[in-house]
Design a protein around this motif. Structure first.
Motif, PDB file in Angstrom:
ATOM      1  N   GLU A 315       0.753  -1.234   0.134  1.00 49.46           N
ATOM      2  CA  GLU A 315       0.095  -0.058  -0.040  1.00 49.46           C
ATOM      3  C   GLU A 315       0.767   1.400  -0.117  1.00 49.46           C
ATOM      4  N   ALA A 318       2.111   2.016  -3.318  1.00 50.22           N
ATOM      5  CA  ALA A 318       0.975   2.251  -4.201  1.00 50.22           C
ATOM      6  C   ALA A 318       0.860   3.809  -4.104  1.00 50.22           C
ATOM      7  N   LYS A 319       0.882   4.274  -2.859  1.00 50.42           N
ATOM      8  CA  LYS A 319       0.585   5.660  -2.604  1.00 50.42           C
ATOM      9  C   LYS A 319       1.967   6.460  -2.905  1.00 50.42           C
ATOM     10  N   GLY A 321       3.545   5.976  -5.718  1.00 51.59           N
ATOM     11  CA  GLY A 321       3.368   6.126  -7.096  1.00 51.59           C
ATOM     12  C   GLY A 321       2.253   7.253  -7.490  1.00 51.59           C
ATOM     13  N   GLU A 322       1.145   7.246  -6.501  1.00 58.14           N
ATOM     14  CA  GLU A 322       0.188   8.366  -6.498  1.00 58.14           C
ATOM     15  C   GLU A 322       0.766   9.632  -6.518  1.00 58.14           C
ATOM     16  N   LEU A 323       1.722   9.753  -5.379  1.00 58.27           N
ATOM     17  CA  LEU A 323       2.382  11.116  -5.061  1.00 58.27           C
ATOM     18  C   LEU A 323       3.306  11.513  -6.265  1.00 58.27           C
ATOM     19  N   ALA A 325       3.366  10.843  -9.346  1.00 61.53           N
ATOM     20  CA  ALA A 325       2.490  11.506 -10.496  1.00 61.53           C
ATOM     21  C   ALA A 325       1.801  12.797  -9.950  1.00 61.53           C
ATOM     22  N   ASN A 326       1.499  12.975  -8.753  1.00 59.80           N
ATOM     23  CA  ASN A 326       0.895  14.152  -8.456  1.00 59.80           C
ATOM     24  C   ASN A 326       1.916  15.152  -8.334  1.00 59.80           C
ATOM     25  N   ASN A 352       9.142  14.336  -1.976  1.00 56.72           N
ATOM     26  CA  ASN A 352       7.612  14.531  -2.185  1.00 56.72           C
ATOM     27  C   ASN A 352       7.322  16.251  -1.766  1.00 56.72           C
ATOM     28  N   SER A 405      -2.579  15.769  -2.218  1.00 57.12           N
ATOM     29  CA  SER A 405      -3.715  15.185  -3.155  1.00 57.12           C
ATOM     30  C   SER A 405      -3.894  15.932  -4.319  1.00 57.12           C
ATOM     31  N   LYS A 406      -4.566  15.311  -5.289  1.00 54.34           N
ATOM     32  CA  LYS A 406      -5.057  16.109  -6.522  1.00 54.34           C
ATOM     33  C   LYS A 406      -5.762  17.318  -6.061  1.00 54.34           C
TER      34      LYS A 406
END
Length: 423
Positions: A315, A318-319, A321-323, A325-326, A352, A405-406
């Motif tokens: 998990e 996965a987070k 990867g999202e950050l 991209a953000n 980050n 977050s987005k």
């Protein structure tokens, strides 16, 4: 003088110019650590540590007591789960399972390469206390960098030598634009000029630069015969950089490196205050001999163990990867504000957060006054809190913006656009 608790066969031999027993202060080498009750026995009727035999007194029924974030605890909440944690007992002083999971995650051979601290700040403080003699010896830092290195040095009454990172690709009129890099040759000159330097602190990825220091540069300092101390690499943000970037891959080869990591950033567990030191067993043993007896609390250990389970690690990735991209989206959005005086993001994007200069209106020169006004107005009138970093070397006019977050990033850009129009 041998290291207490370390098997003679555990002493490392590479690089040949490094001898850990010459780096550690003699009073620390001769230290007999406090032996706590749980070092001997942890099961049975435990009447050896003057604990409260009736258990803790956290009540489940007091609805008037709110949690720090304002929520009211209810039956079945985390408060109920504390019954199984034996909070009336002192915690395990060694936490072998947590260390084993960290060693496996970071590709180290065993748990004796892992030390746990109350955040990375405890590790920083301990390294200074065990290696650097007050008033006589020094540490080297590379500004702009994490401020706690200098704070801990002052607290411990040790000197600080500074070798600023190099900022290449300067953007006209003194504009902060380009890439930060470690000036390896200048660091070598500094340690040649001052043999009292015992520790070199490298923040990688840097805070506030967001820039990864290459493994080749780190290796060059580890191999340098003119420096007989320890290179400390602070990797709080390393999980946000490219895989394979961690200096932990150098630990099996080099006895003179210590890599610091944390669960605060990529694992999202800043509140539990768990810092990590990764090194060969001799240094880990000295840190363990010197730390407070029960430095890691039971609630912290409980949550850390859950966070290091395979499912939680998946998990976490996965987070990340999202950050990441953000981060790319936020970078693009910031670049769209160039006409309002937002300069190009400085450093590289390996963490980050992003560091961006606020420029004078109509010019390419960073403006500390304008940047500070933007920072204060965002926080006090618009409810968006970023960090002003304009006083750091090479960061004139800069704001550091954590990747959110987005939805959060969209608000940041909207509010930043509004505030920039005001000044």
């Amino acid at each position: 003088m041998p290291i207490l608790g370390l098997a003679p066969s555990s002493k490392s031999t590479y690089p040949p110019h490094f001898d850990i027993e010459r780096v550690i202060r003699p009073n620390i080498l001769s230290l007999h650590p406090y032996r706590c009750a749980r070092d001997d026995y942890s099961e049975g009727i435990l009447l050896d540590a003057n604990e409260n035999a009736l258990g803790h007194s956290i009540s489940n029924g007091d609805a008037s007591t709110s949690e720090p974030n304002g929520r009211i605890p209810t039956q079945g909440s985390e408060i109920d789960s504390t019954r199984s944690l034996d909070l009336h007992r002192y915690p395990d002083p060694s936490h072998p399972l947590i260390k084993s999971r960290i060693a496996e995650l970071r590709g180290l051979p065993s748990s004796d390469h892992v030390f746990l601290g109350v955040g990375s700040d405890e590790v920083i403080d301990l390294l200074m206390r065990i290696c650097v003699a007050p008033e006589r010896e020094k540490v080297l830092i590379t500004p702009p960098t994490y401020g706690m290195y200098a704070v801990c040095a002052q607290v411990n009454d040790v000197g600080v030598v500074k070798v600023n990172l190099e900022l290449s690709g300067d953007g006209g009129e003194g504009g902060a634009k380009g890439r930060f890099s470690l000036r390896v040759d200048e660091v070598k000159k500094a340690v040649d000029a001052d043999p009292s330097i015992k520790l070199i602190f490298l923040c990688s990825p840097g805070n506030p630069t967001g820039t990864l220091i290459s493994l080749a540069s780190i290796r060059a300092l580890l191999e340098y015969e003119g420096f007989r101390g320890i290179v400390v690499v602070d990797e709080a943000y390393v999980d946000f950089s490219e895989p394979g970037s961690s200096a932990a891959t150098l630990i099996s080869e080099y006895a003179n490196i210590c890599v610091m990591q944390t669960l605060s950033k990529s694992f999202g567990l800043a509140a539990i205050r768990l810092g990590i030191a990764l090194a060969q067993p001799p240094l880990i043993q000295v840190l363990s001999n010197t730390k407070a007896p029960y430095n890691i609390s039971t609630p912290t250990a409980h949550l850390a163990l859950k966070a290091l389970s395979p499912a939680s690690v998946a998990e976490m990735h996965a987070k990340i990867g999202e950050l990441v991209a953000n981060r790319a989206d936020l970078l693009s959005s910031l670049q769209s504000l160039a006409s309002l005086g937002v300069g190009e993001v400085i450093g590289t994007q390996d963490a980050n957060f992003l560091v961006v200069p606020i420029l004078e209106r109509g010019r390419s020169k960073p403006d500390n006054v304008r940047a500070h006004k933007v920072y204060k107005t965002l926080a006090e009138e618009e409810g968006v809190v970023v960090r002003y970093r304009g006083s750091e070397a090479g960061c004139a006019g800069c704001l550091r913006i954590t990747v959110g977050s987005k939805a959060e990033n969209a608000v940041v850009i909207e509010k930043l656009r509004k505030v920039l129009d005001m000044f």
